[in-house]
Design a protein around this motif. Sequence first.
Motif, mmCIF file in Angstrom:
data_model
loop_
_atom_site.group_PDB
_atom_site.id
_atom_site.type_symbol
_atom_site.label_atom_id
_atom_site.label_comp_id
_atom_site.label_asym_id
_atom_site.label_seq_id
_atom_site.Cartn_x
_atom_site.Cartn_y
_atom_site.Cartn_z
ATOM 1 N N ALA A 14 12.837 -52.014 35.173
ATOM 2 C CA ALA A 14 12.808 -51.511 33.803
ATOM 3 C C ALA A 14 11.756 -52.178 32.932
ATOM 4 O O ALA A 14 11.260 -51.574 31.979
ATOM 5 N N ASP A 15 11.422 -53.420 33.235
ATOM 6 C CA ASP A 15 10.601 -54.224 32.340
ATOM 7 C C ASP A 15 9.651 -55.097 33.171
ATOM 8 O O ASP A 15 9.734 -56.327 33.139
ATOM 9 N N PRO A 16 8.737 -54.472 33.924
ATOM 10 C CA PRO A 16 7.959 -55.231 34.914
ATOM 11 C C PRO A 16 7.076 -56.325 34.324
ATOM 12 O O PRO A 16 6.880 -57.361 34.963
ATOM 13 N N ASP A 17 6.545 -56.136 33.117
ATOM 14 C CA ASP A 17 5.658 -57.159 32.549
ATOM 15 C C ASP A 17 6.432 -58.431 32.219
ATOM 16 O O ASP A 17 5.985 -59.545 32.521
ATOM 17 N N ARG A 18 7.581 -58.282 31.603
ATOM 18 C CA ARG A 18 8.365 -59.480 31.291
ATOM 19 C C ARG A 18 8.984 -60.072 32.557
ATOM 20 O O ARG A 18 9.182 -61.287 32.643
ATOM 21 N N TRP A 19 9.280 -59.218 33.529
ATOM 22 C CA TRP A 19 9.756 -59.755 34.805
ATOM 23 C C TRP A 19 8.669 -60.636 35.436
ATOM 24 O O TRP A 19 8.957 -61.728 35.923
ATOM 25 N N LEU A 20 7.422 -60.171 35.401
ATOM 26 C CA LEU A 20 6.330 -60.974 35.958
ATOM 27 C C LEU A 20 6.207 -62.310 35.232
ATOM 28 O O LEU A 20 6.034 -63.362 35.867
ATOM 29 N N SER A 21 6.295 -62.291 33.917
ATOM 30 C CA SER A 21 6.157 -63.546 33.172
ATOM 31 C C SER A 21 7.316 -64.489 33.456
ATOM 32 O O SER A 21 7.142 -65.714 33.446
ATOM 33 N N SER A 22 8.484 -63.948 33.760
ATOM 34 C CA SER A 22 9.636 -64.803 34.063
ATOM 35 C C SER A 22 9.462 -65.561 35.372
ATOM 36 O O SER A 22 10.127 -66.581 35.596
ATOM 37 N N ARG A 23 8.567 -65.106 36.229
ATOM 38 C CA ARG A 23 8.329 -65.803 37.497
ATOM 39 C C ARG A 23 7.711 -67.182 37.271
ATOM 40 O O ARG A 23 7.719 -68.019 38.185
ATOM 41 N N PHE A 24 7.192 -67.421 36.087
ATOM 42 C CA PHE A 24 6.564 -68.706 35.803
ATOM 43 C C PHE A 24 7.565 -69.745 35.278
ATOM 44 O O PHE A 24 7.169 -70.869 34.967
ATOM 45 N N ARG A 31 15.417 -69.445 34.417
ATOM 46 C CA ARG A 31 14.871 -68.134 34.758
ATOM 47 C C ARG A 31 15.976 -67.083 34.803
ATOM 48 O O ARG A 31 15.805 -65.958 34.315
ATOM 49 N N ALA A 32 17.131 -67.435 35.352
ATOM 50 C CA ALA A 32 18.263 -66.506 35.398
ATOM 51 C C ALA A 32 18.738 -66.163 33.986
ATOM 52 O O ALA A 32 19.097 -65.011 33.703
ATOM 53 N N ASP A 33 18.741 -67.156 33.100
ATOM 54 C CA ASP A 33 19.160 -66.899 31.720
ATOM 55 C C ASP A 33 18.190 -65.946 31.028
ATOM 56 O O ASP A 33 18.603 -65.052 30.274
ATOM 57 N N LEU A 34 16.902 -66.134 31.271
ATOM 58 C CA LEU A 34 15.901 -65.256 30.690
ATOM 59 C C LEU A 34 16.083 -63.827 31.207
ATOM 60 O O LEU A 34 16.043 -62.861 30.428
ATOM 61 N N ILE A 35 16.306 -63.694 32.483
ATOM 62 C CA ILE A 35 16.523 -62.375 33.080
ATOM 63 C C ILE A 35 17.759 -61.704 32.494
ATOM 64 O O ILE A 35 17.798 -60.484 32.280
ATOM 65 N N THR A 36 18.785 -62.487 32.195
ATOM 66 C CA THR A 36 19.981 -61.924 31.582
ATOM 67 C C THR A 36 19.672 -61.293 30.227
ATOM 68 O O THR A 36 20.137 -60.189 29.920
ATOM 69 N N PHE A 179 6.514 -71.210 27.248
ATOM 70 C CA PHE A 179 5.427 -70.232 27.243
ATOM 71 C C PHE A 179 5.704 -68.983 28.094
ATOM 72 O O PHE A 179 5.232 -67.895 27.747
ATOM 73 N N PRO A 180 6.456 -69.076 29.205
ATOM 74 C CA PRO A 180 6.751 -67.840 29.936
ATOM 75 C C PRO A 180 7.484 -66.785 29.107
ATOM 76 O O PRO A 180 7.445 -65.594 29.445
ATOM 77 N N ALA A 181 8.128 -67.203 28.027
ATOM 78 C CA ALA A 181 8.823 -66.247 27.170
ATOM 79 C C ALA A 181 7.879 -65.459 26.278
ATOM 80 O O ALA A 181 8.281 -64.451 25.688
ATOM 81 N N VAL A 182 6.620 -65.916 26.173
ATOM 82 C CA VAL A 182 5.639 -65.221 25.343
ATOM 83 C C VAL A 182 4.427 -64.750 26.132
ATOM 84 O O VAL A 182 3.629 -63.950 25.634
#
Length: 210
Positions: A14-24, A31-36, A179-182
């Motif tokens: 659903a949100d590939p760009d933010r998913w990619l940034s969460s990999r960092f 990371r799991a909390d961010l994905i939630t 920074f991965p959040a932005v």
Amino acid sequence: MDTLGSLDTQVRAADPDRWLSSRFVADAQARADLITLYAFEAELMAIPTRVTQPLLAEMRYRWWGEQMDGVLAGEPRKGHPVLEALTDVVRRHGLERGPFDALIEAHIGRVHGAPHDLDAFYVGPMQLAVRVLAGPGHDDKVVGAGRIWGLAQVGRLDDARLALGDANAVLKGLPSDAFPAVAHATLVRPSEAEPLKKLRLTWAMLRGRL
């Protein structure tokens, strides 16, 4: 599939760009909390694709607003993986209700034809994400980045690029862990292929700049 894997798959689709940034995000729990958080947003974004009538969409958004009562009280709807995971994230990070309610109301406005509320759709969620990764006290540092992300999402690419300088000046004070959040705000070309987006994100992470 386990809950974390399920939410991760949902966000990747659903949100590939933010998913990619969460990999960092190096820490697995963070990371799991961010994905939630992103999975919660994915649920809201999906509603207009499932119902075509604005009133029916609004009813579904109101349902999500009501579910936030349980989330904030530590009593989520049982058996709903997003709500259960979100309740845990809200509790551990002390997240406030305001940005969640603002996001839901902005979605309701959109289905009734209102303009995009950039702060509700993009700034507030980014502030929540930063709090998850770095704690409170950084909201003001990511307003510009959130608006750049929003401008890009609504097709105002020139405005997004023009705002990069001011946003980066403020981001200097943001902890590197956050920074991965932005970082996804650097992806102001939505049509780019994923490998190029990965390179842009990597470069942004290395510099701490969008």
